[in-house]
Enzyme design. Structure first.
Site, PDB file in Angstrom:
ATOM      1  N   ARG A  11      44.744  50.049  48.032  1.00  0.00           N
ATOM      2  CA  ARG A  11      44.198  51.333  47.572  1.00  0.00           C
ATOM      3  C   ARG A  11      43.343  52.048  48.608  1.00  0.00           C
ATOM      4  O   ARG A  11      42.929  53.179  48.398  1.00  0.00           O
ATOM      5  CB  ARG A  11      43.389  51.111  46.299  1.00  0.00           C
ATOM      6  CG  ARG A  11      44.214  50.555  45.140  1.00  0.00           C
ATOM      7  CD  ARG A  11      43.478  50.712  43.841  1.00  0.00           C
ATOM      8  NE  ARG A  11      44.203  50.120  42.725  1.00  0.00           N
ATOM      9  CZ  ARG A  11      43.837  50.228  41.459  1.00  0.00           C
ATOM     10  NH1 ARG A  11      42.742  50.903  41.148  1.00  0.00           N
ATOM     11  NH2 ARG A  11      44.543  49.668  40.492  1.00  0.00           N
ATOM     12  N   PRO A  23      36.557  42.573  42.998  1.00  0.00           N
ATOM     13  CA  PRO A  23      35.961  41.250  43.171  1.00  0.00           C
ATOM     14  C   PRO A  23      34.475  41.261  42.840  1.00  0.00           C
ATOM     15  O   PRO A  23      33.747  42.181  43.233  1.00  0.00           O
ATOM     16  CB  PRO A  23      36.185  40.965  44.663  1.00  0.00           C
ATOM     17  CG  PRO A  23      37.358  41.802  45.034  1.00  0.00           C
ATOM     18  CD  PRO A  23      37.230  43.045  44.211  1.00  0.00           C
ATOM     19  N   GLU A  24      34.027  40.264  42.089  1.00  0.00           N
ATOM     20  CA  GLU A  24      32.627  40.137  41.737  1.00  0.00           C
ATOM     21  C   GLU A  24      32.011  39.041  42.599  1.00  0.00           C
ATOM     22  O   GLU A  24      32.652  38.535  43.523  1.00  0.00           O
ATOM     23  CB  GLU A  24      32.501  39.851  40.238  1.00  0.00           C
ATOM     24  CG  GLU A  24      33.162  40.934  39.381  1.00  0.00           C
ATOM     25  CD  GLU A  24      33.073  40.667  37.883  1.00  0.00           C
ATOM     26  OE1 GLU A  24      32.097  40.037  37.437  1.00  0.00           O
ATOM     27  OE2 GLU A  24      34.000  41.090  37.155  1.00  0.00           O
TER      28      GLU A  24
END
Length: 274
Positions: A112, A2-3
């Site tokens: 993850r 995510p940016e």
């Protein structure tokens, strides 16, 4: 990962869901996510009994601001927060559960397990890692084109890796760097210090405009990103080059290609970005 637009969307969503809620208990199922303090008992004691007062953001980091402390959270590749009111059983990818006094829960889910959490006294979070080494915010009015130009003059690196460097400017990742460079017709392989002040001024404007538009659209859902209510971002429908390999350039019709710059997959129009 995510940016800035995706994290800002999560921030806004959480602000609508958990403000004023008091933490009654915390369940940690994957201890490696907790980075500071590294003692789980201390981590819990700092947060239990605290009420969430606001939700902030610094670059790609969320800042959950409580009475006396701040929880700094990085979502990394797959992390997301899920708000639950009905007490349904948490799945195997839920690693931290914040239980509130009203019976609702805020769950941190991470396939993850790359996400991180740090807790610091309120007002001291910016003085410690991971926030202490971050560059300026693109939306900060004090961040002007000349400041970006001065930073670019100090490096021989290519422009794309420089813009991805969070110590130079926060919030940008692969998607929005590719989009901003395309918008001003700059090659991602151009040497950063070779750009003129005029080019940097246009690049600065393109970065801000691209990020603002993406925030308005709730970010980009390329793989797995959704906000805390399960809603997808919509900016991917407006992408000009990213993830459009083989498709025609929206400006000139030339086929979009994918190259590697600084070890990162990069999408460009070979005609518009010579």
């Amino acid at each position: 990962m995510p940016e800035l637009p995706e994290v800002e969307t999560v921030r806004r969503t959480l602000e609508n869901l958990v403000l004023g809620k008091t933490i009654e208990d915390i369940t940690v199922k994957w201890a490696k996510i907790i980075k500071h303090p590294d003692d789980l008992a201390e981590f819990k004691s700092l947060l239990v009994g605290q009420t969430i007062r606001s939700i902030g953001r610094r670059g790609k980091f969320l800042k959950i601001i409580l009475d006396d402390v701040v929880l700094v959270s990085h979502l990394r590749m797959e992390g997301r927060y899920v708000y639950v009111e009905n007490g349904e059983e948490a799945d195997k990818h839920t690693h931290v559960i914040f239980s509130f006094t009203d019976g609702s829960e805020l769950r941190y889910r991470d396939v993850r397990k790359f996400g991180t959490m740090h807790v610091y006294p309120l007002g001291e979070e910016e003085a410690h890692l991971p926030l202490s080494q971050l560059g300026p915010e693109p939306f900060d009015p004090s961040f002007e084109p000349i400041e970006l130009w001065n930073k670019l003059q100090k490096t021989t690196r290519k422009i794309k890796p420089v813009l991805l460097d969070q110590t130079v400017l926060v919030g940008l990742g692969n998607i929005y760097v590719d989009e901003a460079l395309f918008k001003v017709g700059l090659s991602p392989e151009a040497e950063a210090r070779s750009l003129s002040k005029k080019q940097v001024e246009k690049l600065h404007q393109a970065i801000v405009e691209t990020l603002m538009e993406a925030v308005e659209q709730g970010g980009s859902t390329i793989r797995s990103y959704v906000n805390s209510q399960g809603d997808m971002g919509m900016f991917q429908q407006r992408l000009s080059v990213y993830a459009r390999k083989g498709e025609p350039c929206l400006n000139c019709g030339t086929e979009i290609i994918r190259i590697v710059v600084g070890g990162r997959g990069t999408h460009i129009c070979p005609s518009c970005q010579k």
